[in-house]
Write a protein that holds these residues in place. Structure first.
Motif, PDB file in Angstrom:
ATOM      1  N   PHE A 190       0.834  -1.205   0.000  1.00 13.88           N
ATOM      2  CA  PHE A 190       0.000   0.000   0.000  1.00 13.88           C
ATOM      3  C   PHE A 190       0.871   1.259   0.000  1.00 13.88           C
ATOM      4  O   PHE A 190       0.574   2.225  -0.702  1.00 13.88           O
ATOM      5  N   LEU A 191       1.952   1.252   0.773  1.00 15.93           N
ATOM      6  CA  LEU A 191       2.869   2.399   0.750  1.00 15.93           C
ATOM      7  C   LEU A 191       3.470   2.593  -0.636  1.00 15.93           C
ATOM      8  O   LEU A 191       3.583   3.724  -1.120  1.00 15.93           O
ATOM      9  N   MET A 192       3.866   1.494  -1.274  1.00  8.74           N
ATOM     10  CA  MET A 192       4.418   1.585  -2.625  1.00  8.74           C
ATOM     11  C   MET A 192       3.368   2.108  -3.602  1.00  8.74           C
ATOM     12  O   MET A 192       3.684   2.916  -4.479  1.00  8.74           O
ATOM     13  N   ASP A 193       2.123   1.658  -3.448  1.00  5.55           N
ATOM     14  CA  ASP A 193       1.050   2.152  -4.317  1.00  5.55           C
ATOM     15  C   ASP A 193       0.948   3.669  -4.237  1.00  5.55           C
ATOM     16  O   ASP A 193       0.910   4.361  -5.259  1.00  5.55           O
ATOM     17  N   PHE A 194       0.879   4.186  -3.018  1.00  3.57           N
ATOM     18  CA  PHE A 194       0.736   5.626  -2.840  1.00  3.57           C
ATOM     19  C   PHE A 194       1.986   6.381  -3.286  1.00  3.57           C
ATOM     20  O   PHE A 194       1.896   7.470  -3.853  1.00  3.57           O
ATOM     21  N   PHE A 195       3.155   5.787  -3.055  1.00  6.06           N
ATOM     22  CA  PHE A 195       4.393   6.403  -3.501  1.00  6.06           C
ATOM     23  C   PHE A 195       4.420   6.516  -5.029  1.00  6.06           C
ATOM     24  O   PHE A 195       4.685   7.585  -5.584  1.00  6.06           O
ATOM     25  N   PHE A 196       4.145   5.410  -5.716  1.00  3.81           N
ATOM     26  CA  PHE A 196       4.185   5.427  -7.177  1.00  3.81           C
ATOM     27  C   PHE A 196       3.086   6.309  -7.764  1.00  3.81           C
ATOM     28  O   PHE A 196       3.294   6.985  -8.767  1.00  3.81           O
ATOM     29  N   LEU A 197       1.925   6.308  -7.148  1.00  6.71           N
ATOM     30  CA  LEU A 197       0.848   7.170  -7.624  1.00  6.71           C
ATOM     31  C   LEU A 197       1.255   8.640  -7.505  1.00  6.71           C
ATOM     32  O   LEU A 197       1.102   9.412  -8.453  1.00  6.71           O
ATOM     33  N   GLY A 198       1.796   9.019  -6.350  1.00  5.63           N
ATOM     34  CA  GLY A 198       2.259  10.396  -6.161  1.00  5.63           C
ATOM     35  C   GLY A 198       3.389  10.751  -7.097  1.00  5.63           C
ATOM     36  O   GLY A 198       3.414  11.836  -7.691  1.00  5.63           O
ATOM     37  N   LYS A 199       4.315   9.840  -7.256  1.00 11.20           N
ATOM     38  CA  LYS A 199       5.462  10.071  -8.139  1.00 11.20           C
ATOM     39  C   LYS A 199       4.998  10.257  -9.578  1.00 11.20           C
ATOM     40  O   LYS A 199       5.440  11.177 -10.267  1.00 11.20           O
ATOM     41  N   ASP A 200       4.080   9.419 -10.033  1.00  9.46           N
ATOM     42  CA  ASP A 200       3.608   9.507 -11.412  1.00  9.46           C
ATOM     43  C   ASP A 200       2.685  10.695 -11.640  1.00  9.46           C
ATOM     44  O   ASP A 200       2.639  11.246 -12.736  1.00  9.46           O
ATOM     45  N   LEU A 201       1.941  11.102 -10.627  1.00  9.02           N
ATOM     46  CA  LEU A 201       1.036  12.240 -10.781  1.00  9.02           C
ATOM     47  C   LEU A 201       1.758  13.582 -10.747  1.00  9.02           C
ATOM     48  O   LEU A 201       1.427  14.492 -11.497  1.00  9.02           O
ATOM     49  N   PHE A 202       2.741  13.708  -9.870  1.00 10.46           N
ATOM     50  CA  PHE A 202       3.326  15.018  -9.608  1.00 10.46           C
ATOM     51  C   PHE A 202       4.746  15.216 -10.144  1.00 10.46           C
ATOM     52  O   PHE A 202       5.250  16.321 -10.147  1.00 10.46           O
ATOM     53  N   PHE A 203       5.400  14.153 -10.567  1.00  6.00           N
ATOM     54  CA  PHE A 203       6.770  14.278 -11.065  1.00  6.00           C
ATOM     55  C   PHE A 203       6.888  13.573 -12.400  1.00  6.00           C
ATOM     56  O   PHE A 203       6.434  12.443 -12.567  1.00  6.00           O
ATOM     57  N   TYR A 204       7.534  14.244 -13.323  1.00  7.36           N
ATOM     58  CA  TYR A 204       7.783  13.601 -14.610  1.00  7.36           C
ATOM     59  C   TYR A 204       8.940  12.634 -14.442  1.00  7.36           C
ATOM     60  O   TYR A 204      10.001  12.990 -13.937  1.00  7.36           O
ATOM     61  N   THR A 205       8.724  11.415 -14.844  1.00  7.84           N
ATOM     62  CA  THR A 205       9.799  10.435 -14.809  1.00  7.84           C
ATOM     63  C   THR A 205       9.834   9.699 -16.134  1.00  7.84           C
ATOM     64  O   THR A 205       8.818   9.525 -16.798  1.00  7.84           O
ATOM     65  N   GLU A 206      11.011   9.282 -16.503  1.00 12.29           N
ATOM     66  CA  GLU A 206      11.156   8.485 -17.699  1.00 12.29           C
ATOM     67  C   GLU A 206      10.460   7.150 -17.470  1.00 12.29           C
ATOM     68  O   GLU A 206      10.480   6.608 -16.373  1.00 12.29           O
ATOM     69  N   LYS A 207       9.879   6.598 -18.494  1.00 15.64           N
ATOM     70  CA  LYS A 207       9.081   5.385 -18.362  1.00 15.64           C
ATOM     71  C   LYS A 207       9.922   4.120 -18.367  1.00 15.64           C
ATOM     72  O   LYS A 207       9.490   3.087 -18.835  1.00 15.64           O
ATOM     73  N   GLY A 208      11.106   4.157 -17.825  1.00 13.07           N
ATOM     74  CA  GLY A 208      11.962   2.982 -17.790  1.00 13.07           C
ATOM     75  C   GLY A 208      11.525   2.002 -16.723  1.00 13.07           C
ATOM     76  O   GLY A 208      10.838   2.334 -15.773  1.00 13.07           O
ATOM     77  N   ASN A 209      11.927   0.763 -16.893  1.00 14.37           N
ATOM     78  CA  ASN A 209      11.554  -0.286 -15.946  1.00 14.37           C
ATOM     79  C   ASN A 209      12.709  -0.676 -15.036  1.00 14.37           C
ATOM     80  O   ASN A 209      12.613  -1.639 -14.297  1.00 14.37           O
ATOM     81  N   GLN A 210      13.811   0.055 -15.080  1.00 15.31           N
ATOM     82  CA  GLN A 210      14.988  -0.297 -14.307  1.00 15.31           C
ATOM     83  C   GLN A 210      14.829   0.155 -12.859  1.00 15.31           C
ATOM     84  O   GLN A 210      14.412   1.280 -12.573  1.00 15.31           O
ATOM     85  N   VAL A 211      15.138  -0.748 -11.941  1.00 17.78           N
ATOM     86  CA  VAL A 211      15.120  -0.430 -10.516  1.00 17.78           C
ATOM     87  C   VAL A 211      16.567  -0.485 -10.039  1.00 17.78           C
ATOM     88  O   VAL A 211      17.253  -1.493 -10.213  1.00 17.78           O
ATOM     89  N   TYR A 212      17.023   0.607  -9.457  1.00 17.90           N
ATOM     90  CA  TYR A 212      18.414   0.701  -9.042  1.00 17.90           C
ATOM     91  C   TYR A 212      18.640   0.003  -7.707  1.00 17.90           C
ATOM     92  O   TYR A 212      17.709  -0.190  -6.924  1.00 17.90           O
ATOM     93  N   LEU A 213      19.889  -0.355  -7.446  1.00 19.96           N
ATOM     94  CA  LEU A 213      20.251  -1.070  -6.234  1.00 19.96           C
ATOM     95  C   LEU A 213      19.865  -0.278  -4.986  1.00 19.96           C
ATOM     96  O   LEU A 213      19.326  -0.845  -4.030  1.00 19.96           O
TER      97      LEU A 213
END
Length: 143
Positions: free
Chosen positions: A50-73
């Motif tokens: 649930f925390l990840m859901d809200f984090f990703f929703l906020g990140k995608d709504l309010f910040f432009y990010t490249e649509k890459g699928n890479q997750v850094y270490l």
């Protein structure tokens, strides 16, 4: 005024997380015993997703990010650390609560148990479904 142990009784079991913990702990009681490791892990994962859901929703709504699928270490380490802290919090929160919850919910009818059991299963998968909806809405999936 309630005594400390009475306050615990009065406030225990008021949310779906407590009921989910109880039902999973009850189901795996022979394997896990009073430690209820499986129940703790499940509730912790639900919180984390649930925390990840809200984090990703906020990140995608309010910040432009490249649509890459890479997750850094570093992101993986942070996520695992947060999950571990949530697990420790839940371990402390639910320590010694199984019998209190059993007393509260042991008198449920079979029909109540079945309905609530289905709701628990839906609750467990709901953060994953929400994550898929968010990922699909912001073009992070291929389906």
């Amino acid at each position: 005024m309630l005594r400390p142990h009475e306050r615990t009784r009065a406030g225990a079991g008021k949310n779906i997380f407590d009921y989910t913990y109880y039902r999973i702990a009850k189901f795996y009681f022979k394997r896990d015993g009073l430690s209820a490791f499986t129940a703790l892990l499940t509730v912790s994962l639900i919180y984390a997703f649930f925390l990840m859901d809200f984090f990703f929703l906020g990140k995608d709504l309010f910040f432009y990010t490249e649509k890459g699928n890479q997750v850094y270490l570093l992101e993986k380490i942070v996520l695992l650390s947060i999950l571990f802290l949530i697990f420790l919090y839940n371990k402390k929160r639910y320590k010694g609560k199984y019998f209190l919850f059993r007393e509260k919910w042991s008198k449920e009818s079979n029909k109540e148990k079945q309905i609530k059991g289905v709701l628990v299963i839906l609750f467990i998968v709901s953060p994953l479904l929400l994550l898929l909806v968010i990922a699909n809405a912001f073009g992070r999936t291929n389906f």
